[in-house]
Each structure stands twice: as structure tokens, then as C-alpha cells.
Scaffold this active site. Sequence first.
Site: not given
Length: 308
Positions: A18, A132, A201
Amino acid sequence: MNRVDKLLKDIKALKVQGARNVAKAGICAIIWTVEDSKAKTKEQLIEELRRARGKIMHVRPTEPMLRNMMRESVDFAISEIAGRPAASVEAIKRKVIRDEEEYLCRMDAAMANIAEFGAMLLPEKGMVVTHCHSSTVTGILKRAKKDGKKISVVCCETRPRFQGRITAAELAKAGMDVTITVDMGLNKFMKKADLVLVGADAITAMGDLINKVGTSSVARIARMNDVSFYSAAELYKYDPLTLYGEREEIEERDPKEVWERPPRGVKVSNPAFDATAARYINGYITEMGVVPPQALSSIAMKKLKGGL
Ligand code: RUB
């Protein structure tokens, strides 16, 4: 192996995963570099910091938050060292460590803001779909629960590394109603969902989102069902290089994560991330509030002090 190299190995192996956790680990690696430093002069300390930053920044290619924080915090440290000619090396080391710890505190403060803005966006009662594991997303969901909202969560298992299980376990432990499904099992749930909430991200100058592979498919399924799609992201996730036409490099991971011993002749593709176009995104939940994808770049540039 020293503790900094061990930490970088853990990041590479996804033991730390992460974007926020990776960026925090990056700051931690700088702190350890200074704590373990044998530098006798300020020049040596600067050299060590530069070398450590170079190594840390490249440990996961698709992580602008890590790069931005490394650039900014180490540049700041170097300017502090240069700006205190009378201070001893030991005093300077202590100051650099304190400053780096400040970055960690500011990250926590930003997260608290995002959790508040995100929780406000959620209905009093409803279903959220996620993909996720994003610490930002779970932070919002847990805050919503604390605010008394009745939210059920559906998360994808997220092959090949099953980060969806981290999400499911974390939310179940927090007492939330959570269901995990296979990655392509979302259709059934999306019809009933109120909102999709994923992490980030990287965010490009166009407002496109780079997140765990599969996110772009989730976004399309959401659009087909007229379900709003939000990404929760600190502004440090913005990649200023994309303003100059640079494309975000998508990390290609070890094929063995997908299939340990595939039959001869079978090619294995294992991209870590994919790109979701801004047109599928209703907004980014940031520490400055919820912003449309088109506005994110200019707001983020104000936060990234060093720019590039
Ligand atoms: C994790 C992932 C997360 C973002 C955001 O991928 O795609 O959605 O990193 O996470 P991986 P956070 O498991 O490959 O690191 O909100 O915690 O920054």
C-alpha cells in the site's frame, strides 16, 4: 544485511504494501540511515542521505508518494544541514530525525482529514465496494462506522497476492459487515452498491488513477450500473512528472506470483497496477476535501513544495 536494506527487501516482497505504508517505511528508512550513520562530517551525512534516498525511491516504481516524500524530506534535511554551519554533526542528526518524524505526524493528520471527508460522503446505511487493500479506504470505512453509519463492504480478493483478504480481515476485526468475492464476482454486488471506494498509487496530470490491477474494470462495472466511483488519496500520490507528458511506469512483478510452474509455452503477465481514466472517477477524497479529477493536479502542485 543492515536494517534499512532489510526494510527495502520487505517492501519489494509486499510485506509492507500500500502506497502510504510504503511511503512511511521510506521515511523510517531515512530515520534509520541517520540513526546508524557513522558520518563524522556534514558532507558525509549529506552523501549518505542522498545515497539512501536513491535506493529507497526505486524500490517500487509505481509509487509517487514515496518519491515525492523522499525528494521533499531529504531536500529539506540537506538544506537544514547547510543552513546550520555552527551545529555539530550529532546535533544535526538529531534535528534531521525530528524533522522526518514530523513528516510521519503530518501523514497521520492528512489521513484523519481524509477519513472525515470520506465518511461524510458515505450514506447512513449502504453498501461500499472496494478492491485490494488501501489503508486510506479502510481508514474511511472505520471512521464511518465510528460515526454510526451502517456500511456493509464487498471487497475483491485481488489476485495474485490476495490483498483483499487484508481488507476483509481488518474490517471484520473492526466489527464491520464484510464480504470477500473472487475478482470477477463483483457484478452480482454492484447492482446493489451505493459507492465504489478504492485507494490510489499514482494520480496523473489528467486526473487518471493508477491503482491495483483490476481497478479499471471495477470502475467500468460501476459506470455500467450508475454507481459513483471515488478514490481516496493523499495529495502526495500525484506524480508531477506526468505534467510533462511522462507516462506512469506500471510495475511488472514476478510471473511466479501468478503461476509457480506454468506449462512450457504459456506466457505469464503480472502487472501490479492499471490505469483508470478520469472520466470514470467522480472524485478524489483528499486531505483538502473531495475534488474532481480535473482539479487534482493544481491542488497537489501547491502541496508538493519542491515541485519536481
Ligand atoms: C496496493 C494498492 C492500494 C494503494 C493505496 O497495492 O493498490 O490501493 O497502494 O493504498 P500493493 P494506501 O498491495 O501492490 O502495494 O491507501 O494504503 O496508500
